[in-house]
Motif scaffolding. Structure first.
Motif, PDB file in Angstrom:
ATOM      1  N   ILE A 179      -5.157   6.280  -2.344  1.00 40.69           N
ATOM      2  CA  ILE A 179      -4.368   5.259  -1.424  1.00 40.69           C
ATOM      3  C   ILE A 179      -4.362   4.209  -2.477  1.00 40.69           C
ATOM      4  O   ILE A 179      -5.204   3.887  -3.179  1.00 40.69           O
ATOM      5  CB  ILE A 179      -4.877   5.046  -0.402  1.00 40.69           C
ATOM      6  N   GLN A 239       0.912  -1.164  -0.162  1.00 42.48           N
ATOM      7  CA  GLN A 239       0.073  -0.023   0.027  1.00 42.48           C
ATOM      8  C   GLN A 239       0.769   1.138   0.064  1.00 42.48           C
ATOM      9  O   GLN A 239       2.003   1.221   0.530  1.00 42.48           O
ATOM     10  CB  GLN A 239      -0.960   0.098   1.133  1.00 42.48           C
ATOM     11  N   HIS A 240       0.334   2.289  -0.718  1.00 45.69           N
ATOM     12  CA  HIS A 240       1.055   3.661  -0.721  1.00 45.69           C
ATOM     13  C   HIS A 240       0.137   4.572  -0.831  1.00 45.69           C
ATOM     14  O   HIS A 240      -0.718   4.643  -1.260  1.00 45.69           O
ATOM     15  CB  HIS A 240       2.111   3.723  -1.953  1.00 45.69           C
ATOM     16  N   PRO A 241       0.234   5.678   0.019  1.00 47.32           N
ATOM     17  CA  PRO A 241       1.324   5.895   1.129  1.00 47.32           C
ATOM     18  C   PRO A 241       1.208   5.154   2.405  1.00 47.32           C
ATOM     19  O   PRO A 241      -0.254   4.565   2.796  1.00 47.32           O
ATOM     20  CB  PRO A 241       1.528   7.241   1.306  1.00 47.32           C
ATOM     21  N   SER A 242       2.092   5.171   3.302  1.00 44.67           N
ATOM     22  CA  SER A 242       1.803   4.180   4.668  1.00 44.67           C
ATOM     23  C   SER A 242       0.954   5.336   5.659  1.00 44.67           C
ATOM     24  O   SER A 242       0.413   4.747   6.388  1.00 44.67           O
ATOM     25  CB  SER A 242       3.334   3.898   5.137  1.00 44.67           C
ATOM     26  N   ARG A 243       1.495   6.640   5.526  1.00 50.23           N
ATOM     27  CA  ARG A 243       0.706   7.374   6.264  1.00 50.23           C
ATOM     28  C   ARG A 243       0.638   8.987   5.360  1.00 50.23           C
ATOM     29  O   ARG A 243       1.356   9.139   4.582  1.00 50.23           O
ATOM     30  CB  ARG A 243       1.083   7.914   7.458  1.00 50.23           C
ATOM     31  N   THR A 254      -2.649   2.111   5.545  1.00 53.80           N
ATOM     32  CA  THR A 254      -2.519   3.551   5.115  1.00 53.80           C
ATOM     33  C   THR A 254      -3.141   4.331   6.263  1.00 53.80           C
ATOM     34  O   THR A 254      -4.382   4.333   6.637  1.00 53.80           O
ATOM     35  CB  THR A 254      -3.034   4.203   4.033  1.00 53.80           C
TER      36      THR A 254
END
Lengths: 113, 117
Positions: B21, B6-10, B112
């Motif tokens: 996401i 997944q991107h981004p993580s935060r 995310t």
């Protein structure tokens, strides 16, 4: 309606002690059953799964679970808990038709030194 | 084993903006992916089923115009939170299983974390 119940919200055990996490499900057909573990801020890691066959399934990290149709249960066990096992544990039932997972509320495991 | 990223993580964004996401299956193809939302110390709530090449299927109570899902290829699904508000702040997790394996093992992304200010 399909549902999964994990009766214990929080469990604390001493390191080296045995562990059993309870899971009860309600599902119309033969269920696909899973146990996942989640460390803080992380995704879910599959511990083990039951689809058919032997009702005692072995998973990673020394975990096992037993499917009991008569009790609609799929309890997770480990004979000796390690401090690194502290995490959130989720039981889930999967639909063979849609692939959707229904999760229980989760059980937080704390391990005392 | 199968890996899902997944991107981004935060991500931190301002209220009113949109956030995208990405969920990717790295070593397998997935015609179906799932999007979940998790509030602190709570379980995962299924939001929608993402179907490659067709419209997503949303769970009851999930606004499809708010959470746009696109599954343009067999290895990528995206979730766009449109006009985000602070109540959309949550942990979003995707999962995917190998194509043709309905009901079998789902592999989860790392999640995310979205914070809307």
């Amino acid at each position: 309606a399909q549902s999964v119940t994990q009766p214990d919200i929080h469990i604390t055990v001493s390191e080296g002690a045995s562990l059993e996490l309870r899971c009860n499900y309600s599902y119309g057909a033969t269920p696909y059953l899973f146990w996942y573990v989640q460390s803080p801020g992380q995704g879910l890691q599959l511990l083990l799964k039951y689809f058919s066959g032997d009702t005692l399934v072995q998973g990673i990290k020394g975990f096992e679970a037993e499917f009991k149709r008569s009790q609609s249960s799929f309890n997770l066990r480990k004979p000796s808990v390690h401090w690194s096992d502290a995490a959130e544990y989720f039981c889930a039932v999967g639909s063979s038709n849609t692939g959707k997972l229904i999760f229980g509320q989760g059980t937080t495991l704390q391990v005392k030194p | 084993g199968a890996v899902v990223s997944q991107h981004p993580s935060r991500v931190i964004c301002k209220s009113g903006t949109s956030v995208k996401i990405e969920c990717r299956s790295l070593d397998f193809q997935a015609t179906t992916m799932f999007w979940y939302r998790q509030f602190p110390k709570q379980s995962l709530m299924l939001m929608a089923t993402s179907n490659e090449g067709s419209k997503a299927t949303y769970e009851q109570g999930v606004e499809k115009d708010k959470f746009l899902i696109n599954h343009a290829s067999l290895t990528l699904s995206t979730l766009t939170v449109t006009s985000a508000h602070p109540e959309d702040s949550s942990f979003y997790i995707c999962s995917a299983g190998p194509s043709g394996a309905r009901g079998e093992t789902q592999y989860f992304g790392p999640g995310t974390r979205l914070l809307v200010l």
